[in-house]
Structures are given as C-alpha cells and as structure tokens.
Design an enzyme around this catalytic site. Sequence first.
Site, mmCIF file in Angstrom:
data_model
loop_
_atom_site.group_PDB
_atom_site.id
_atom_site.type_symbol
_atom_site.label_atom_id
_atom_site.label_comp_id
_atom_site.label_asym_id
_atom_site.label_seq_id
_atom_site.Cartn_x
_atom_site.Cartn_y
_atom_site.Cartn_z
ATOM 1 N N MET A 242 -4.131 -6.053 0.589
ATOM 2 C CA MET A 242 -4.479 -7.417 0.175
ATOM 3 C C MET A 242 -4.465 -8.350 1.386
ATOM 4 O O MET A 242 -4.373 -9.575 1.226
ATOM 5 C CB MET A 242 -3.518 -7.911 -0.899
ATOM 6 C CG MET A 242 -3.594 -7.069 -2.167
ATOM 7 S SD MET A 242 -3.227 -7.998 -3.660
ATOM 8 C CE MET A 242 -1.561 -8.507 -3.340
ATOM 9 N N LEU B 47 -1.943 -8.768 7.138
ATOM 10 C CA LEU B 47 -1.480 -7.447 7.572
ATOM 11 C C LEU B 47 -0.312 -7.520 8.552
ATOM 12 O O LEU B 47 -0.249 -8.385 9.409
ATOM 13 C CB LEU B 47 -2.645 -6.682 8.215
ATOM 14 C CG LEU B 47 -3.857 -6.502 7.306
ATOM 15 C CD1 LEU B 47 -4.942 -5.699 8.015
ATOM 16 C CD2 LEU B 47 -3.486 -5.829 5.987
ATOM 17 N N HIS C 161 1.305 -2.159 7.039
ATOM 18 C CA HIS C 161 -0.092 -1.824 6.717
ATOM 19 C C HIS C 161 -0.706 -0.990 7.840
ATOM 20 O O HIS C 161 -1.420 -0.014 7.602
ATOM 21 C CB HIS C 161 -0.929 -3.087 6.556
ATOM 22 C CG HIS C 161 -0.468 -4.015 5.482
ATOM 23 N ND1 HIS C 161 0.121 -5.216 5.742
ATOM 24 C CD2 HIS C 161 -0.532 -3.915 4.133
ATOM 25 C CE1 HIS C 161 0.407 -5.837 4.606
ATOM 26 N NE2 HIS C 161 0.023 -5.065 3.612
#
Length: 290
Positions: free
Chosen positions: A34, A37, A41
Amino acid sequence: MKHPLARVATRADLRAIIGEWRQAGLRIGFVPTMGALHQGHLSLVGAALETCDRVVASIFINPRQFAPGEDLDVYPRMLDEDCDKLHAAGCHLAYCPSEPEMYPEGSLTNVRVETLSDLLDGGPRPHFFYGVATIVARLFIHVRPDVAVFGQKDYQQLQIIKRMTRDLGFEIEIIGAPTARHSDGLAHSSRNLYLSAKDRRGASGLFASLHRARTRIETGTKIEVALAEARNYLAKCGFSKIDYVTATHPETLETLPEAEAKKGAEGRLLGAGWFGKTRLIDNIAFRRPD
Ligand code: AMP
C-alpha cells in the site's frame, strides 16, 4: 524527467510488459503493497529477486480494508519516493492502478476466507481481511505472477492469503518472508512514525516479550505461564492496552492447548497492543523440543 522505474497504471499496460517477459520464459515475482515503503517492504523485493527474474510491486491503497473512521484519508501517499526506493531495491516494474481499475464500477464480487479472517486481528475488524483477500485476488488476476511474497510480520494475513491461493487454485507460489526489524527488535512499520520517543523505546518490548516467551516455552515452561509473563512485561513497557498475546497453531491460528504443544509441536506466538492510538503487532515461531 522520466522516472528510472517503469510504472504502469492500467491492467492493459501491465499485461503488455508481463506478456513479453512471459514469452521470454522469465519467472515473475510479485510484491503487493500500500506504499509508504520502508525496509520491510523492500526486503520482500529482495526475497522475490532471490527466486525470480523479474519483480513487479503494486502500490494501491485499498479502500475496502479500511472501515469508516479508520485512517484511509490520512494514509501516507508518496508515489515518487516509493518508486525511487523500489528501483534501488532492484524491482523492475511498479503497478499503481486507480480505484476503478481494481474495482470496476458496480463491482459486486468479494473474497472471504471464512474462520481464519474472524480470529485475532479480524475479531474487532471483520471487514479487514475480506478487503485484503479481495484485493489480493484481483491483483493476482491482473499480474498472474509465478511467485508472490508477503511479510511474516502480518502473519494472519499471510495464512489467509496462503489459504485463499490453495482454495481458489491460483497457480502461484506464496513466500512468507522474515520480518525486517530495527536493531532493538522492533519490526519496521509505517505506524512506528506515530510513536513518541518514549513510546518508541517501550515498543521494542513487544518483540522482546515474544522472544522471551518463546525461550520459556521451548525450555518447558507452561504456555499460559509464559504468556502471562509476556503480558506483564508489555504493561511495564508502557503499552496502554493489550489486545492479545497468544500461542496458536501455525496455520489454523487456533489457540494451541498446552497438551497439543507438548511433543515437538510447532506454533506461533502472536501479540498486539497499543500505545495511545497506535496499534502494533508482531509474532514469532516456536517449537517444543521432542
Ligand atoms: P502494507 O503496505 O502494509 O500492506 O504491507 C505490504 C507487505 O509488506 C505485506 O506483505 C506486509 O506483511 C509486508 N511488511 C510490512 N512490514 C514488514 C516488515 N517489517 N518485514 C517484512 N515484511 C513487512
């Protein structure tokens, strides 16, 4: 200036690039996110690169996993910065679809992974994991990767995605990548930014408490005793509320009774607690010796 990372916003553009990769016989990895970051991630991109020739990351803030009043409107949006980070991590393509691209107007179809979605984090937020499963299924159909990587950090989510993949017959290998942590053990999370300096220090107690509970259980302490110690420790660290500290079966996430956890049993310790309005979660594997 054109960004160095290829970025597409439509399914058609995505398929054109992925189609070429496929024709060239390349193995394609996928990392759904989503955005906003962080190291966690990016470690998923690294894990995908270990087994894939090309890696696609998606950035899509999924409205269906937010309830009214949750932080959808204030969720951080920083697409250019995120694409810089993805590029530096070795990602090959960013898929940044619009809402109608993911949910064509009048969309009525949702995916619900029963039971698993209603436990733990799903209990008070029943809409949440339905929203996650629905968007991941749609993204899987758009990207059609060989491999998809999710973080063990969101352990319940990982089990739900594995189950959905199996139940619906997606031919996608699901990899659960280890949790990326700060040096004091706190898992990387965009929510850490909301913590005051004092709470940030106390927050590392979540991993410390689970780690200690694991050691205690693995050396023969009764599960309930180890969990009670962990809860006490969290209170001492300044957690204002504890949602759960629990030991579960690693796949069904059902509470693991002491009797079943005796001989060589594998399990998962999971914890969730609050500092004011900020909720943190973490988890760790354990195994009782034979
Ligand atoms: P999100 O953007 O929060 O939906 O997360 C996207 C993916 O990143 C999910 O698979 C998460 O489990 C994963 N993730 C988030 N934090 C971490 C972390 N600290 N270590 C590893 N993976 C993470």
